[in-house]
Scaffold this active site. Structure first.
Site, short mmCIF file in Angstrom:
data_model
loop_
_atom_site.label_atom_id
_atom_site.label_comp_id
_atom_site.label_asym_id
_atom_site.label_seq_id
_atom_site.Cartn_x
_atom_site.Cartn_y
_atom_site.Cartn_z
N GLY A 1 0.63 -1.05 -0.13
CA GLY A 1 -0.14 0.39 -0.02
C GLY A 1 0.74 1.13 -0.01
O GLY A 1 1.94 1.70 -0.98
N ASN B 1 -6.19 4.83 -3.45
CA ASN B 1 -5.05 5.01 -3.12
C ASN B 1 -3.94 5.92 -3.97
O ASN B 1 -2.73 5.99 -3.60
CB ASN B 1 -4.53 3.70 -3.44
CG ASN B 1 -5.71 2.54 -2.46
OD1 ASN B 1 -6.39 1.81 -2.91
ND2 ASN B 1 -6.10 2.51 -1.57
N CYS C 1 -24.62 1.31 26.61
CA CYS C 1 -24.88 3.15 26.94
C CYS C 1 -24.79 3.97 26.79
O CYS C 1 -25.85 4.78 26.38
CB CYS C 1 -26.10 2.50 28.14
SG CYS C 1 -24.35 3.45 29.34
N LEU D 1 -3.55 -3.77 13.46
CA LEU D 1 -2.50 -4.55 14.11
C LEU D 1 -2.47 -6.15 14.02
O LEU D 1 -1.77 -6.80 14.71
CB LEU D 1 -3.48 -4.55 15.83
CG LEU D 1 -3.33 -4.48 16.68
CD1 LEU D 1 -1.32 -3.75 16.73
CD2 LEU D 1 -3.82 -4.39 18.50
N ALA E 1 -2.75 -7.50 11.83
CA ALA E 1 -1.39 -8.85 10.95
C ALA E 1 -0.25 -8.59 11.42
O ALA E 1 0.68 -9.50 11.84
CB ALA E 1 -1.87 -8.09 9.66
#
Ligand code: ZN
Lengths: 642, 319
Positions: free
Chosen positions: A21, A51, A168, A114, A116
């Site tokens: 990436g 991207n 809540c 996280l 991976a």
């Protein structure tokens, strides 16, 4: 640095890159230019339009194709003589086992989540291959080096957790826009378009006080012959009107809070307007499902604009209509996806209507999309810098100069004149359950909790195991795998539903169980301690794991998320894994922050005592030593993220 | 918010970075005009970054032919046995950069950098030069300063695994945000010539050794009439001698400019790609800051050395 010995270390190296990436594209280019000859690259993602502003190896025409493969082809154009092996796959696939990892001289991570990262960390430890890890958010970034036995592993330090909110707050007392987004996305959207059978905290009964039957009807069931307009109106009046009204009846809740205002369709849209909105047959002409847009139909052009309550209501109705008329096939198994424009419209509109009800400022679609999709802020320059730093560290590793390795922070504001700040890596944390063999402690009510709860809440979600196997003494209680015979599968399924103390080999206070993941080659011992009661709000799991540290969650405003990987910035910014979670999660955050004095990570600030003390004594040998460093990274994001 | 709105296409493409610097900054970027001369690896990294960021136009200048050495550090030029078929570096980089972002206008300006007059620079907001002589740096910087409009000047150089960026924003005003307050700030930058004329003794202590080393090498190349980067191990003795003379003149201890550092700069003059990436990234960020008026700009030198891993800002000015 460009000496001959360098080059021979580089030329002989076989490198694994995980992630193609934002960081990955830069990294692959810099590796190739630096003379690396044998590069393997794994990425499961395909290319998206958003991207293209930084993942410079990709073009518009590549949208939809495998990142790993397109990146390879792009780099071979200027370096045809080197070998690049792409894998369009998930790094967690069983094919990428310890033996696979063992073939590499070093592993370089440009990941965006996280989960991976933890997985790769464990495989690198098991295969004894050095790992260079990275992440970026906006102008911030970091590179760390993890070498088994010499430096800390990726999991030695707690990582900021995805932010979760008490149920809540989401269902009854939102005070921030993000609460409204979580409600719209995880409750309302899930109820409307997801699996109807899934538990959901949204009040779906038309009359709560009629406690009489479980059969009071579910308003989300569309009645026979009910047209879409009527259905949508009923939903609107129920969730924004009726539910608020019934919440108001609980006086206690509002003693110290501003009371919300119920909103009904009739208050916002005239009959005429509602009709107009509804008989929008023109908008149905578009055949391209991916370009369906309620705002487009309504003439709302700018996603940066903040819509009025009326406009949000119109978007809500138009988007619902489009879903039910054009995408009915998907209804029932949709989950929120930030790249699904229509889904973003529903969530934005619903969150804003709810915000209006509670007197919370409304937000634009652009902002709402960022919050709902955990979108990581990403720019090309930071990724380029971080990729350069990764290659410098990788070369040191390859030359066996582990002693010279540094972890480096890329800052937005200089600290002691430095924008790029190297810090000596830490030694492994002796209490780390991943790289040392320290047992964990689980407090749990052994008479109430089922094995399933332990598997889901602890083994999978907290310990990040992929293919877990649980043993008590020499007996197997549970395992996951493809090659199990039917008896075993049935046996394990039965075990899952049993409470711990009633398992064939009972788990009670004082027992120790072993949990392992064969793929990750990670084994943990967990000592069990029985405890009767748990605080529902503070300990929603109904059990507490010690020895496994996770820093408190940080909200986007105050902390940076990581890119690279997430930060693959890479890439897929929204951590998918989190979205499937039952928990109401928001934003995964990985970047570390440095605080004055300790010169270390944000996460440290709230680590338990012993750790913190240990760290303080061991302040990393910083490059210079004049005076005080003050780098509060949180400011940075505030300034930047407008 | 003034000016036209971003198009839908721009909003989709720039989504992630708008989340970093905002719509207003993105709009300013799209109206800015950049000039870059000297297209080796570092400048090319910079070009990639600002084309991706979505500047209005980028004008490239480098008439040099494609050589194997130029190819080695340049990911913009497809591998070609014929060395680009006779096109200049600027021509080939231009073709490739156009492809990166169809919304940016990329073009080539032929000619020698020193032949461009003051008026030539009028049409730009940002001028970046790389790998040029000391004389060229001084003269282009001066030309930029003669214009009535405020033009930002940068030079960037990478030798071995060391790098230097120089910044001249002249008188630069910007808004500094702290918590909820905003401060109007003004910075006064010296020109390159003014900065390097400051006696070494009067510089703050602990100025990066690279600052001095780069001055020695730059001076050496000028005295010996070499092109930038045209040095070898054979020159080391003379470079050390020059170092000693300069140190004497400035009353600086010679140990401030270690032999080993000079040796690296003189012997291995090729750009080290990871350092080029780092310098191109830092420079890209600075240019984005200058255009958008957001964030504290760097004043006025930046150094990176892969050996210690530090990326340091030095303020070399009299103010
Ligand atoms: Zn560890």
């Amino acid at each position: 640095m460009t000496s001959g010995q360098h080059l021979s270390a580089i030329k002989g190296a076989k490198v694994l890159m995980v992630g193609a990436g934002g960081i990955g594209c830069e990294l692959l280019k810099t590796l190739a230019l630096s003379g690396f000859q044998d590069i393997h690259i794994i990425d499961m993602d395909t290319i998206e339009v958003s991207n293209l502003n930084r993942q410079f190896l990709f073009r518009q025409s590549h949208v939809g194709q495998s990142k790993a493969k397109v990146a390879r082809d792009a780099v071979l154009r200027f370096r045809p003589q080197i070998s690049i092996t792409p894998y369009h796959a998930n790094v967690k696939d069983p094919d990428f086992n310890v033996d696979f990892f063992k073939q590499f001289s070093v592993v370089l991570n440009g990941l965006d989540n996280l989960d991976a990262r933890r997985h790769v960390n464990r495989l690198c430890l098991a295969a004894d291959v050095p790992l260079v890890e990275s992440g970026t958010t906006g102008f911030l970034g970091q590179v760390t080096v993890h070498i088994k036995g010499q430096t800390e592993c990726y999991e030695c330090q707690p990582k900021p957790a995805p932010k979760t909110y008490p149920v809540c707050t989401i269902t009854s007392t939102p005070s921030k826009f993000v609460h409204c987004i979580v409600w719209a996305k995880d409750l309302l959207f899930a109820k409307l378009f997801g699996d109807k059978n899934q538990d959901n905290d949204l009040n779906v009964r038309s009359n709560e006080t009629a406690s009489s039957s479980d059969h009071s009807e579910d308003v989300f069931e569309r009645k026979k012959d009910e047209d879409i307009e009527q259905y949508a109106k009923r939903i609107y009046d129920h969730v924004f009107g009726h539910n608020i009204e019934s919440a108001l009846s609980n006086e206690e809740t509002w003693k110290n809070r501003n009371k919300p205002r119920p909103i009904y369709v009739k208050d916002v849209l005239s009959d005429e307007l509602f009709q107009q909105n509804g008989n929008a047959d023109k908008m149905m002409e578009s055949e391209n499902l991916s370009s369906l847009s309620a705002m487009g139909y309504l003439g709302l052009k700018n996603p940066q604009d903040i819509w009025s309550l009326k406009e949000n209501s119109r978007v809500f109705f138009a988007a619902l209509k489009l879903f039910f008329s054009k995408r009915q096939k998907e209804i029932g198994n949709l989950s929120f996806d930030k790249d699904d424009h229509l889904a973003v419209e529903v969530v934005t509109a619903a969150a804003n209507i709810r915000a209006a009800s509670f007197g919370i400022p409304l937000h634009s679609l652009f902002e709402a999309k960022g919050i709902a999709g955990n979108i990581v802020h990403a720019v090309a320059t930071t990724n380029a810098i971080i990729a350069g730093l990764i290659v410098i560290e990788a070369i040191k590793v390859l030359q066996n100069e582990a002693k010279n390795c540094r972890m480096t922070y890329c800052l937005e504001h200089p600290s002691r004149k430095m924008l790029l700040m190297p810090v000596e890596p830490f030694e492994p944390n002796k209490a780390c359950y991943v790289c040392s063999e320290t047992p964990l402690l689980l407090e749990v009510n052994t008479h109430r909790a089922k094995l399933r709860d332990v598997v889901e809440k602890i083994v999978t979600s907290k310990l990040g195991m992929n293919l877990p196997l649980i043993t008590h003494g020499s007996s197997l209680l549970y395992e996951v795998g493809d090659d199990l015979d039917a008896d075993m599968v049935a046996n394990y399924a039965a075990n899952l539903e049993k409470v711990l103390s009633e398992l064939p080999y009972a788990i009670t206070g004082g027992t120790t169980i072993t949990v392992e993941d064969l793929q990750q080659e990670l084994v943990c011992s967990i000592n069990i301690k029985h405890r009767e009661e748990f605080d529902e709000e503070k300990e929603p799991d109904g059990m507490v794991l010690h020895g496994w540290t996770q820093a408190p969650a940080v909200e986007k405003k105050d902390a940076a998320a990581t890119n690279g990987a997430s930060t693959s910035t890479t890439s897929k910014s929204a951590p998918n894994i989190l979205e499937d979670d039952d928990e109401l999660t928001i934003l995964e955050s990985g970047i570390e922050t440095i605080s004055s004095g300790k010169k270390r990570k944000l996460s440290d600030i709230s680590t338990p005592e012993p750790l913190e003390e240990k760290r303080a004594k061991k302040v990393p040998e910083h490059v210079d030593d004049d005076g005080d460093v003050i780098v509060m990274l949180d400011d940075v994001t505030k300034e930047n993220s407008l | 918010m003034s000016g036209e709105e971003l198009t839908e296409q721009e909003t989709a493409l720039y989504d992630r970075q708008i989340r970093v610097w905002g719509v207003d900054a993105q709009r300013r970027l799209s109206k800015s005009h950049i000039f870059v001369s000297g297209l080796k690896g570092t400048a090319v990294e910079f070009c990639k970054n600002i084309v991706l960021a979505g500047v209005g136009s980028l004008t490239l200048n480098d008439d040099n032919p494609v050589t194997p050495e130029a190819l080695a550090a340049n990911f913009l030029i497809p591998f070609d046995e014929n060395m680009g078929g006779g096109g200049s570096l600027a021509d080939l980089c231009c073709d490739s950069l156009k492809d990166f972002n169809p919304m940016v206008h990329v073009s080539v300006e032929k000619g020698d950098l020193s032949s461009f007059g003051v008026d030539f620079f009028e049409k730009f907001d940002i001028v970046v030069i790389s790998c040029c002589s000391l004389a060229a740096k001084k003269s282009v910087n001066e030309k930029c300063r003669k214009l009535s409009k405020k033009l930002a000047f940068y030079s960037v150089d990478c030798r071995d695994s060391c790098g230097e960026i120089f910044v001249d924003l002249q008188k630069y005003c910007y808004v500094k945000k702290k918590a909820d307050e905003t401060d109007e700030c003004q910075l006064d930058y010296p020109s390159f010539e003014e900065a390097i004329a400051i006696p070494w003794r009067s510089l703050p202590k602990r100025v990066s050794k690279l600052y001095f080393a780069m001055r020695v090498v730059e001076r050496f190349e000028e005295v010996e009439r070499r092109k930038p980067g045209e040095t070898s191990i054979a020159d080391l003795a003379n470079v050390l001698k020059l170092r000693n003379e300069l140190c004497l003149a400035h009353s600086l201890n010679e140990s401030q400019i270690p032999d080993t550092l000079l040796e690296r700069l003189v012997v291995s003059t090729k750009e080290f790609p990871p350092v080029s990436a780092i310098l191109g990234g830092i420079l890209g960020q600075e240019v984005i800051k200058a255009i958008s008026g957001k964030g504290d700009p760097l004043k006025n030198f930046f150094f990176f050395d892969a050996v210690d891993g530090k990326g340091v800002i030095e303020d070399i000015s009299t103010s």
